[in-house]
Design a protein around this motif. Structure first.
Motif, PDB file in Angstrom:
ATOM      1  N   HIS A  68      21.362  96.827  29.408  1.00 25.41           N
ATOM      2  CA  HIS A  68      22.449  95.916  29.776  1.00 25.41           C
ATOM      3  C   HIS A  68      22.092  94.493  29.350  1.00 25.41           C
ATOM      4  CE1 HIS A  68      24.293  99.124  32.105  1.00 25.41           C
ATOM      5  NE2 HIS A  68      23.148  99.317  32.716  1.00 25.41           N
ATOM      6  N   PRO A  69      22.111  94.167  28.021  1.00 24.50           N
ATOM      7  CA  PRO A  69      21.759  92.802  27.583  1.00 24.50           C
ATOM      8  C   PRO A  69      22.801  91.795  28.061  1.00 24.50           C
ATOM      9  CG  PRO A  69      22.687  94.061  25.766  1.00 24.50           C
ATOM     10  CD  PRO A  69      22.492  95.026  26.900  1.00 24.50           C
ATOM     11  N   PHE A  70      22.417  90.528  28.172  1.00 28.24           N
ATOM     12  CA  PHE A  70      23.330  89.475  28.597  1.00 28.24           C
ATOM     13  C   PHE A  70      24.360  89.217  27.495  1.00 28.24           C
ATOM     14  CE2 PHE A  70      20.900  89.457  32.061  1.00 28.24           C
ATOM     15  CZ  PHE A  70      20.064  88.386  32.376  1.00 28.24           C
ATOM     16  N   MET A  71      25.633  89.244  27.838  1.00 28.56           N
ATOM     17  CA  MET A  71      26.713  88.995  26.897  1.00 28.56           C
ATOM     18  C   MET A  71      27.702  88.025  27.543  1.00 28.56           C
ATOM     19  SD  MET A  71      28.539  89.326  24.158  1.00 28.56           S
ATOM     20  CE  MET A  71      27.842  90.679  23.210  1.00 28.56           C
ATOM     21  N   VAL A  72      27.863  86.844  26.965  1.00 26.56           N
ATOM     22  CA  VAL A  72      28.790  85.827  27.463  1.00 26.56           C
ATOM     23  C   VAL A  72      30.065  85.889  26.631  1.00 26.56           C
ATOM     24  CG1 VAL A  72      29.166  83.380  27.849  1.00 26.56           C
ATOM     25  CG2 VAL A  72      26.894  84.369  28.216  1.00 26.56           C
ATOM     26  N   MET A  73      31.189  86.016  27.324  1.00 33.56           N
ATOM     27  CA  MET A  73      32.481  86.066  26.632  1.00 33.56           C
ATOM     28  C   MET A  73      33.309  84.845  27.058  1.00 33.56           C
ATOM     29  SD  MET A  73      35.417  89.012  26.909  1.00 33.56           S
ATOM     30  CE  MET A  73      37.152  88.607  26.757  1.00 33.56           C
ATOM     31  N   LEU A  74      33.755  84.041  26.090  1.00 33.40           N
ATOM     32  CA  LEU A  74      34.579  82.867  26.353  1.00 33.40           C
ATOM     33  C   LEU A  74      36.028  83.177  26.020  1.00 33.40           C
ATOM     34  CD1 LEU A  74      35.048  79.815  26.925  1.00 33.40           C
ATOM     35  CD2 LEU A  74      34.570  79.417  24.504  1.00 33.40           C
ATOM     36  N   ALA A 121      34.669  76.681  21.935  1.00 30.94           N
ATOM     37  CA  ALA A 121      33.766  77.789  21.604  1.00 30.94           C
ATOM     38  C   ALA A 121      32.623  77.312  20.729  1.00 30.94           C
ATOM     39  CB  ALA A 121      34.542  78.903  20.910  1.00 30.94           C
ATOM     40  N   GLU A 122      32.944  76.423  19.784  1.00 31.08           N
ATOM     41  CA  GLU A 122      31.890  75.927  18.886  1.00 31.08           C
ATOM     42  C   GLU A 122      30.852  75.119  19.659  1.00 31.08           C
ATOM     43  OE1 GLU A 122      33.411  73.648  15.670  1.00 31.08           O
ATOM     44  OE2 GLU A 122      31.447  73.170  14.858  1.00 31.08           O
ATOM     45  N   HIS A 146      30.400  85.763  22.604  1.00 33.35           N
ATOM     46  CA  HIS A 146      31.602  86.281  21.951  1.00 33.35           C
ATOM     47  C   HIS A 146      32.791  85.407  22.351  1.00 33.35           C
ATOM     48  CE1 HIS A 146      34.025  89.411  19.952  1.00 33.35           C
ATOM     49  NE2 HIS A 146      34.934  89.078  20.859  1.00 33.35           N
ATOM     50  N   TYR A 147      33.613  85.058  21.368  1.00 28.05           N
ATOM     51  CA  TYR A 147      34.750  84.172  21.614  1.00 28.05           C
ATOM     52  C   TYR A 147      36.056  84.948  21.466  1.00 28.05           C
ATOM     53  CZ  TYR A 147      38.198  80.486  20.794  1.00 28.05           C
ATOM     54  OH  TYR A 147      39.303  79.678  20.842  1.00 28.05           O
ATOM     55  N   CYS A 148      36.916  84.798  22.470  1.00 25.10           N
ATOM     56  CA  CYS A 148      38.258  85.404  22.436  1.00 25.10           C
ATOM     57  C   CYS A 148      39.272  84.272  22.587  1.00 25.10           C
ATOM     58  CB  CYS A 148      38.402  86.430  23.569  1.00 25.10           C
ATOM     59  SG  CYS A 148      40.055  87.178  23.655  1.00 25.10           S
ATOM     60  N   GLN A 149      40.058  84.009  21.532  1.00 23.31           N
ATOM     61  CA  GLN A 149      40.976  82.867  21.541  1.00 23.31           C
ATOM     62  C   GLN A 149      42.286  83.180  22.263  1.00 23.31           C
ATOM     63  OE1 GLN A 149      41.858  81.338  17.649  1.00 23.31           O
ATOM     64  NE2 GLN A 149      42.968  79.567  18.399  1.00 23.31           N
ATOM     65  N   ALA A 162      37.519  84.159  41.084  1.00 24.01           N
ATOM     66  CA  ALA A 162      36.441  83.583  40.270  1.00 24.01           C
ATOM     67  C   ALA A 162      35.157  83.535  41.080  1.00 24.01           C
ATOM     68  CB  ALA A 162      36.824  82.183  39.793  1.00 24.01           C
ATOM     69  N   ASN A 163      34.025  83.725  40.392  1.00 24.07           N
ATOM     70  CA  ASN A 163      32.711  83.656  41.042  1.00 24.07           C
ATOM     71  C   ASN A 163      32.126  82.260  41.017  1.00 24.07           C
ATOM     72  OD1 ASN A 163      32.978  86.472  39.589  1.00 24.07           O
ATOM     73  ND2 ASN A 163      31.693  86.803  41.367  1.00 24.07           N
ATOM     74  N   ASP A 164      32.585  81.410  40.068  1.00 25.73           N
ATOM     75  CA  ASP A 164      31.992  80.083  39.926  1.00 25.73           C
ATOM     76  C   ASP A 164      33.017  79.184  39.247  1.00 25.73           C
ATOM     77  OD1 ASP A 164      28.521  79.217  39.175  1.00 25.73           O
ATOM     78  OD2 ASP A 164      30.145  78.047  40.086  1.00 25.73           O
ATOM     79  N   TYR A 165      32.729  77.884  39.229  1.00 22.29           N
ATOM     80  CA  TYR A 165      33.664  76.907  38.675  1.00 22.29           C
ATOM     81  C   TYR A 165      32.850  75.806  38.002  1.00 22.29           C
ATOM     82  CZ  TYR A 165      37.807  73.825  38.584  1.00 22.29           C
ATOM     83  OH  TYR A 165      38.847  73.030  38.201  1.00 22.29           O
ATOM     84  N   LEU A 166      33.165  75.489  36.745  1.00 20.94           N
ATOM     85  CA  LEU A 166      32.464  74.427  36.024  1.00 20.94           C
ATOM     86  C   LEU A 166      33.494  73.477  35.416  1.00 20.94           C
ATOM     87  CD1 LEU A 166      29.614  76.302  34.121  1.00 20.94           C
ATOM     88  CD2 LEU A 166      29.356  74.648  35.963  1.00 20.94           C
ATOM     89  N   VAL A 167      33.158  72.174  35.459  1.00 20.94           N
ATOM     90  CA  VAL A 167      34.018  71.162  34.851  1.00 20.94           C
ATOM     91  C   VAL A 167      33.618  71.007  33.384  1.00 20.94           C
ATOM     92  CG1 VAL A 167      34.729  68.746  34.894  1.00 20.94           C
ATOM     93  CG2 VAL A 167      34.306  69.970  37.045  1.00 20.94           C
ATOM     94  N   LYS A 168      34.619  71.061  32.492  1.00 16.78           N
ATOM     95  CA  LYS A 168      34.348  70.921  31.058  1.00 16.78           C
ATOM     96  C   LYS A 168      33.786  69.534  30.751  1.00 16.78           C
ATOM     97  CE  LYS A 168      37.900  73.941  29.031  1.00 16.78           C
ATOM     98  NZ  LYS A 168      39.063  73.941  28.136  1.00 16.78           N
ATOM     99  N   LEU A 169      32.925  69.446  29.788  1.00 16.09           N
ATOM    100  CA  LEU A 169      32.027  70.508  29.312  1.00 16.09           C
ATOM    101  C   LEU A 169      30.717  70.344  30.051  1.00 16.09           C
ATOM    102  CD1 LEU A 169      32.856  70.398  25.536  1.00 16.09           C
ATOM    103  CD2 LEU A 169      33.135  72.381  26.976  1.00 16.09           C
ATOM    104  N   PRO A 170      30.187  71.410  30.599  1.00 15.15           N
ATOM    105  CA  PRO A 170      29.018  71.286  31.468  1.00 15.15           C
ATOM    106  C   PRO A 170      27.753  70.932  30.707  1.00 15.15           C
ATOM    107  CG  PRO A 170      29.529  73.592  31.080  1.00 15.15           C
ATOM    108  CD  PRO A 170      30.642  72.789  30.444  1.00 15.15           C
ATOM    109  N   ASP A 171      26.769  70.388  31.460  1.00 15.12           N
ATOM    110  CA  ASP A 171      25.430  70.124  30.927  1.00 15.12           C
ATOM    111  C   ASP A 171      24.775  71.444  30.501  1.00 15.12           C
ATOM    112  OD1 ASP A 171      22.939  68.183  30.855  1.00 15.12           O
ATOM    113  OD2 ASP A 171      22.290  70.000  31.893  1.00 15.12           O
ATOM    114  N   SER A 172      24.020  71.419  29.399  1.00 15.35           N
ATOM    115  CA  SER A 172      23.407  72.647  28.869  1.00 15.35           C
ATOM    116  C   SER A 172      22.495  73.307  29.878  1.00 15.35           C
ATOM    117  CB  SER A 172      22.613  72.327  27.593  1.00 15.35           C
ATOM    118  OG  SER A 172      23.474  71.881  26.587  1.00 15.35           O
TER     119      SER A 172
END
Length: 519
Positions: free
Chosen positions: A12-18, A26-27, A42-45, A111-121
């Protein structure tokens, strides 16, 4: 981490989908994650394709934009939670809105969490790893449960087979032994002979076959089940009194594989719990560092202008006091006392301004060999110690010199000595000690006071900007201590208990034998 947990993570590798209609987001996120080798992106527009894409790639966490033209983030979050294949995937809502009501809507939608764009790395990566690790742990536990359930069903099937074979001991692949009321073995099936070649009929039953008297106590026959370990093999042993007969039939089944599987699952669960705790602590550490950076950023925006605006009038006031003391050389004691008070308060204000500037703008140190004892004595000479405070020094002559910026480290020591003195308003003892550590080539300088001490709740906050427990002051002295110490290649630690004083230890690099010294 044990091997079982490691193998599960590869499954079960980590996979982030935007999911976001703006490709530049996304960039930017992909750039933040490009160095994280354990996180796939992975980006989904198009929001309409989000569910089918998630079913195909199996993300461990979904970043979901709050505002999109096709389907808004709240509605899509409801769709994710309603779909059997995606209902448990962690969702982090992304939005430029920091309004609490908007956050509440997001959490209400699932939702499990909430972040304000664009979050700190640092924060983004910590949260992605935290939620992915938790979701992966759930998948691993589900896999383990399914495996255990399959094993249980297999055991149930074997039990049914055992019941069918109960009347045919010779055909049973597991050991079957019969023992009479006197404890003598009367029958061994072929499997018992293979497993236990040392057993023979007409011989007394050994202790491993259980307490015969328990199963036939006072003629009251009862079934007894227990586990028996013989060498490296674990057996489940069942003693059945045979109705109408004066003997017991003992069934023994090899459950070594099951016991090992249970132990493996137990170890895996312990490993998963440890992993979740580690990820949680990493997230807390990242949040704490983010708060610290935000405070320093705010200070940095105002420190320069405020420092300049305050230092000019302070300089004028200091010159005025000097002039008045010169002109009023024959002034009475009261006048001289108040002039000294003004001078001291100006010096205090200057120190606050300096702390404010140093806390956000640390000048690169100009390091050189500096004697420990001489530097501490110079610092004490420049600081007025109240008569009610006794200073004890433990500074060996054989200490190696430090390779630091003398002015910066004197400021560190001055702040620690000042804090120690202020912690003892009714007087006490201030101990300053220096110890060499030959193993890592450092010298540890400690400042201990005999004041009221620091409670465990306050200790973690001491080095946070603008945090103070004093009636006066703005909470920057220890921030300066930490920044200057780290700038000189050292570290600062604190230990204290309420009612037992406080101990601050600054560890700094010493001059090594192979260092090149200035002439």
């Amino acid at each position: 981490m044990n091997d079982a947990v490691a193998s599960r993570q590869t499954e079960h590798p980590f996979m982030v989908m935007l999911v976001d209609d703006q490709p530049f987001v996304a960039e930017l996120l992909q750039r933040q994650l490009i160095l994280e080798k354990d996180i796939n992106f992975h980006y989904c527009q198009h929001a309409s394709q989000a569910i089918s894409t998630a079913e195909k790639i199996g993300p461990t966490v979904v970043l979901l934009d709050f505002t999109m033209p096709e389907i808004d983030g709240l509605t899509l979050c409801y769709f994710f939670r309603a779909h059997p294949a995606t209902r448990d995937i962690p969702i982090i809502m992304l939005s430029s809105n920091d309004d609490p009501a908007t956050k509440a809507e997001a959490f209400g939608a699932g939702a499990n969490d909430y972040l304000v764009k664009l979050p700190d790395s640092v924060e983004l990566i910590a949260r992605l790893r935290y939620h992915s690790a938790a979701y992966t742990a759930k998948l691993q536990r589900d896999d383990a449960y399914r495996a255990l359930r399959a094993s249980q069903m297999k055991l149930e099937e074997l039990n049914m087979q055992l019941l069918k074979l109960a009347s045919f001991p010779k055909m049973d692949p597991n050991p079957v032994i019969e023992v009479n009321a006197a404890g003598i073995i009367t029958y061994l099936n072929p499997a018992a002979g293979r497993f236990f070649p040392e057993l023979t009929t007409s011989a007394p039953a050994p202790g491993m076959l259980g307490d015969i008297s328990v199963a036939m106590k006072n003629g009251e026959r009862q079934e007894v089940t227990r586990e028996v370990v013989v060498g490296d093999v674990t057996f489940e042993q069942q003693l059945f009194p045979v109705p109408g007969c004066d003997f017991l039939r003992i069934y023994m089944r090899d459950i070594t594989g099951r016991k090992r599987a249970e132990e493996k699952i137990r170890q895996m669960n312990e490993g998963l719990e440890t992993l979740v705790q580690e990820r949680t602590q990493q997230l807390l550490d990242a949040q704490e560092e983010l708060v610290r950076k935000e405070k320093l950023s705010v200070l940095g925006q105002v420190a320069g202008s405020v420092g300049h605006e305050l230092r000019n009038p302070l300089g004028v006031m200091n010159n005025a006091v000097y002039f008045l003391k010169t002109v009023l050389s024959d002034a009475d004691d009261t006048t001289r006392e108040y002039l000294n008070i003004i001078r001291d308060e100006i010096a205090c204000s200057e120190r606050i301004v300096s702390d404010l500037l140093d806390s956000v703008r640390t000048t690169p140190p100009h390091t050189e060999p500096v004697g420990v004892k001489e530097m501490i004595e110079q610092t004490l000479h420049r600081y007025t110690i109240p008569s009610s405070v006794t200073v004890k020094l433990d500074l060996p002559d054989a200490l190696p010199p430090l390779r630091v910026d003398a002015m910066q480290i004197q400021q560190v020591l001055r702040n620690l000595i000042s804090n120690g003195v202020e912690a003892m308003p009714d007087g006490g003892t201030l101990e300053i000690r220096a110890v060499e550590n030959n193993q890592d080539g450092t010298v540890a300088v400690s400042v201990r006071d005999s004041g009221a001490g620091i409670s465990a709740e306050i200790l973690p906050k001491l080095f946070q900007p603008l945090f103070t427990t004093k009636a006066s002051g703005i909470g920057l002295g220890l921030v300066v201590v930490k920044n200057l110490t780290q700038a000189n290649g050292g570290k600062v630690e604190v230990a204290s208990e309420a009612g037992k004083g406080a101990l601050f230890t600054v560890t700094l690099p010493a001059v090594q034998d192979n260092d090149e010294h200035d002439a």
